[in-house]
Motif scaffolding. Structure first.
Motif, PDB file in Angstrom:
ATOM      1  N   UNK A  73      86.200  23.110 -24.297  1.00 11.57           N
ATOM      2  CA  UNK A  73      86.658  24.445 -23.901  1.00 11.57           C
ATOM      3  C   UNK A  73      86.312  25.430 -25.003  1.00 11.57           C
ATOM      4  N   UNK A  74      85.627  26.516 -24.626  1.00  6.74           N
ATOM      5  CA  UNK A  74      85.244  27.547 -25.588  1.00  6.74           C
ATOM      6  C   UNK A  74      85.845  28.876 -25.140  1.00  6.74           C
ATOM      7  N   UNK A  75      86.599  29.490 -26.042  1.00  8.62           N
ATOM      8  CA  UNK A  75      87.140  30.824 -25.794  1.00  8.62           C
ATOM      9  C   UNK A  75      86.114  31.838 -26.283  1.00  8.62           C
ATOM     10  N   UNK A  76      85.844  32.821 -25.453  1.00  5.05           N
ATOM     11  CA  UNK A  76      84.869  33.857 -25.802  1.00  5.05           C
ATOM     12  C   UNK A  76      85.642  35.160 -26.033  1.00  5.05           C
ATOM     13  N   UNK A  77      85.768  35.523 -27.302  1.00  9.05           N
ATOM     14  CA  UNK A  77      86.473  36.753 -27.675  1.00  9.05           C
ATOM     15  C   UNK A  77      85.943  37.182 -29.034  1.00  9.05           C
ATOM     16  N   UNK A  78      85.074  38.171 -29.052  1.00  7.09           N
ATOM     17  CA  UNK A  78      84.408  38.609 -30.290  1.00  7.09           C
ATOM     18  C   UNK A  78      83.722  37.422 -30.968  1.00  7.09           C
ATOM     19  N   UNK A  79      83.190  36.533 -30.192  1.00  2.72           N
ATOM     20  CA  UNK A  79      82.534  35.332 -30.706  1.00  2.72           C
ATOM     21  C   UNK A  79      82.930  34.129 -29.883  1.00  2.72           C
ATOM     22  N   UNK A  85      80.286  22.652 -32.391  1.00  2.00           N
ATOM     23  CA  UNK A  85      80.906  21.549 -31.672  1.00  2.00           C
ATOM     24  C   UNK A  85      80.088  20.290 -31.918  1.00  2.00           C
ATOM     25  N   UNK A  86      80.789  19.205 -32.151  1.00  2.00           N
ATOM     26  CA  UNK A  86      80.142  17.905 -32.319  1.00  2.00           C
ATOM     27  C   UNK A  86      80.602  17.030 -31.161  1.00  2.00           C
ATOM     28  N   UNK A  87      79.633  16.442 -30.452  1.00  2.00           N
ATOM     29  CA  UNK A  87      79.946  15.598 -29.298  1.00  2.00           C
ATOM     30  C   UNK A  87      79.263  14.242 -29.461  1.00  2.00           C
ATOM     31  N   UNK A  88      79.791  13.223 -28.781  1.00  2.00           N
ATOM     32  CA  UNK A  88      79.128  11.918 -28.835  1.00  2.00           C
ATOM     33  C   UNK A  88      77.757  11.981 -28.160  1.00  2.00           C
ATOM     34  N   UNK A  89      76.786  11.310 -28.778  1.00  2.00           N
ATOM     35  CA  UNK A  89      75.427  11.278 -28.218  1.00  2.00           C
ATOM     36  C   UNK A  89      75.415  10.464 -26.921  1.00  2.00           C
ATOM     37  N   UNK A  90      74.413  10.717 -26.116  1.00  2.00           N
ATOM     38  CA  UNK A  90      74.152   9.974 -24.878  1.00  2.00           C
ATOM     39  C   UNK A  90      75.227  10.136 -23.809  1.00  2.00           C
ATOM     40  N   UNK A  91      75.984  11.232 -23.864  1.00  2.00           N
ATOM     41  CA  UNK A  91      76.967  11.554 -22.831  1.00  2.00           C
ATOM     42  C   UNK A  91      76.784  13.021 -22.446  1.00  2.00           C
ATOM     43  N   UNK A  92      76.893  13.318 -21.135  1.00  2.00           N
ATOM     44  CA  UNK A  92      76.819  14.741 -20.755  1.00  2.00           C
ATOM     45  C   UNK A  92      78.053  15.497 -21.268  1.00  2.00           C
ATOM     46  N   UNK A  93      77.910  16.805 -21.371  1.00  2.00           N
ATOM     47  CA  UNK A  93      78.985  17.649 -21.885  1.00  2.00           C
ATOM     48  C   UNK A  93      79.325  18.710 -20.847  1.00  2.00           C
ATOM     49  N   UNK A  94      80.623  18.809 -20.505  1.00  2.00           N
ATOM     50  CA  UNK A  94      81.102  19.825 -19.577  1.00  2.00           C
ATOM     51  C   UNK A  94      81.739  20.922 -20.419  1.00  2.00           C
ATOM     52  N   UNK A  95      81.052  22.074 -20.506  1.00  2.00           N
ATOM     53  CA  UNK A  95      81.538  23.182 -21.331  1.00  2.00           C
ATOM     54  C   UNK A  95      82.162  24.231 -20.422  1.00  2.00           C
ATOM     55  N   UNK A  96      83.401  24.575 -20.746  1.00  2.00           N
ATOM     56  CA  UNK A  96      84.121  25.597 -19.995  1.00  2.00           C
ATOM     57  C   UNK A  96      84.259  26.823 -20.895  1.00  2.00           C
ATOM     58  N   UNK A  97      83.584  27.919 -20.511  1.00  2.00           N
ATOM     59  CA  UNK A  97      83.641  29.181 -21.252  1.00  2.00           C
ATOM     60  C   UNK A  97      84.684  30.080 -20.596  1.00  2.00           C
ATOM     61  N   UNK A 126      87.828  34.764 -16.187  1.00  2.00           N
ATOM     62  CA  UNK A 126      87.435  33.839 -15.110  1.00  2.00           C
ATOM     63  C   UNK A 126      86.557  32.752 -15.725  1.00  2.00           C
ATOM     64  N   UNK A 127      87.146  31.575 -15.987  1.00  2.00           N
ATOM     65  CA  UNK A 127      86.385  30.501 -16.640  1.00  2.00           C
ATOM     66  C   UNK A 127      85.128  30.113 -15.856  1.00  2.00           C
ATOM     67  N   UNK A 128      84.080  29.818 -16.602  1.00  2.00           N
ATOM     68  CA  UNK A 128      82.817  29.341 -16.020  1.00  2.00           C
ATOM     69  C   UNK A 128      82.480  28.015 -16.697  1.00  2.00           C
ATOM     70  N   UNK A 129      82.104  27.031 -15.886  1.00  2.00           N
ATOM     71  CA  UNK A 129      81.801  25.702 -16.410  1.00  2.00           C
ATOM     72  C   UNK A 129      80.314  25.421 -16.303  1.00  2.00           C
TER      73      UNK A 129
END
Length: 157
Positions: A73-79, A85-97, A126-129
């Motif tokens: 989950x990423x909050x977008x507010x002046x940045x 972000x560090x994520x485990x390799x070889x797995x897809x990432x679901x990012x919610x802005x 309005x979150x976007x994934x």
């Protein structure tokens, strides 16, 4: 004492007084410049921290969920928060802005992920994934605001 000598002495005394006054003026100006420089440095640091998070923000380490996808989950507010972000390799990432800024139009009203050929508009509150495919260990995916000024990254480890 001859008259010319008296005039010369008076002139020297006047010059000394003028020089002292000039030195005081210069010292005040230097002090003012130092204060101004300090204020500029502090303000620049505040802008840096509020816009990008700079180096003070520690990377967020995400974990794989039960479904095999890493949620972020990423909050977008002046940045972007978090912006690193560090994520485990070889797995897809679901990012919610989620954009929390109230302004309809701003630099942060879109996010681009060039390596994934993704651009998403971010309406306020309005979150976007976005789903990012898995990547091997050591790869880093960059994301940025719509103007490519404010940036973040996802590193696969």
């Amino acid at each position: 004492m001859p008259e010319t000598m008296k005039k010369n002495i008076a002139s020297v005394k006047k010059t000394k007084k003028t020089t002292k006054n000039f030195a005081k003026i210069i010292q005040k100006q230097i002090s003012g410049v130092q204060v101004l420089s300090g204020l500029i440095a502090v303000f620049s640091g505040m802008v840096c921290l509020s816009i990008t998070g700079c180096a003070s923000q520690k990377p967020y380490v995400a974990k794989v969920a039960e479904d095999g996808v890493t949620p972020v989950n990423i909050t977008v507010h002046h940045g972007f928060k978090p912006s690193q972000i560090i994520v485990p390799a070889s797995h897809p990432v679901r990012v919610r802005f989620t954009r929390t800024e109230h302004a309809q139009k701003s630099c942060m009203d879109a996010v681009m992920i060039p390596d994934e050929d993704i651009t998403v508009n971010l309406p306020p509150r309005k979150p976007k994934t976005v789903l990012i495919k898995s990547h091997p260990k050591g790869e880093t995916i960059q994301f940025a605001c719509g103007m490519d000024m404010v940036k973040g990254s996802i590193t696969f480890r």
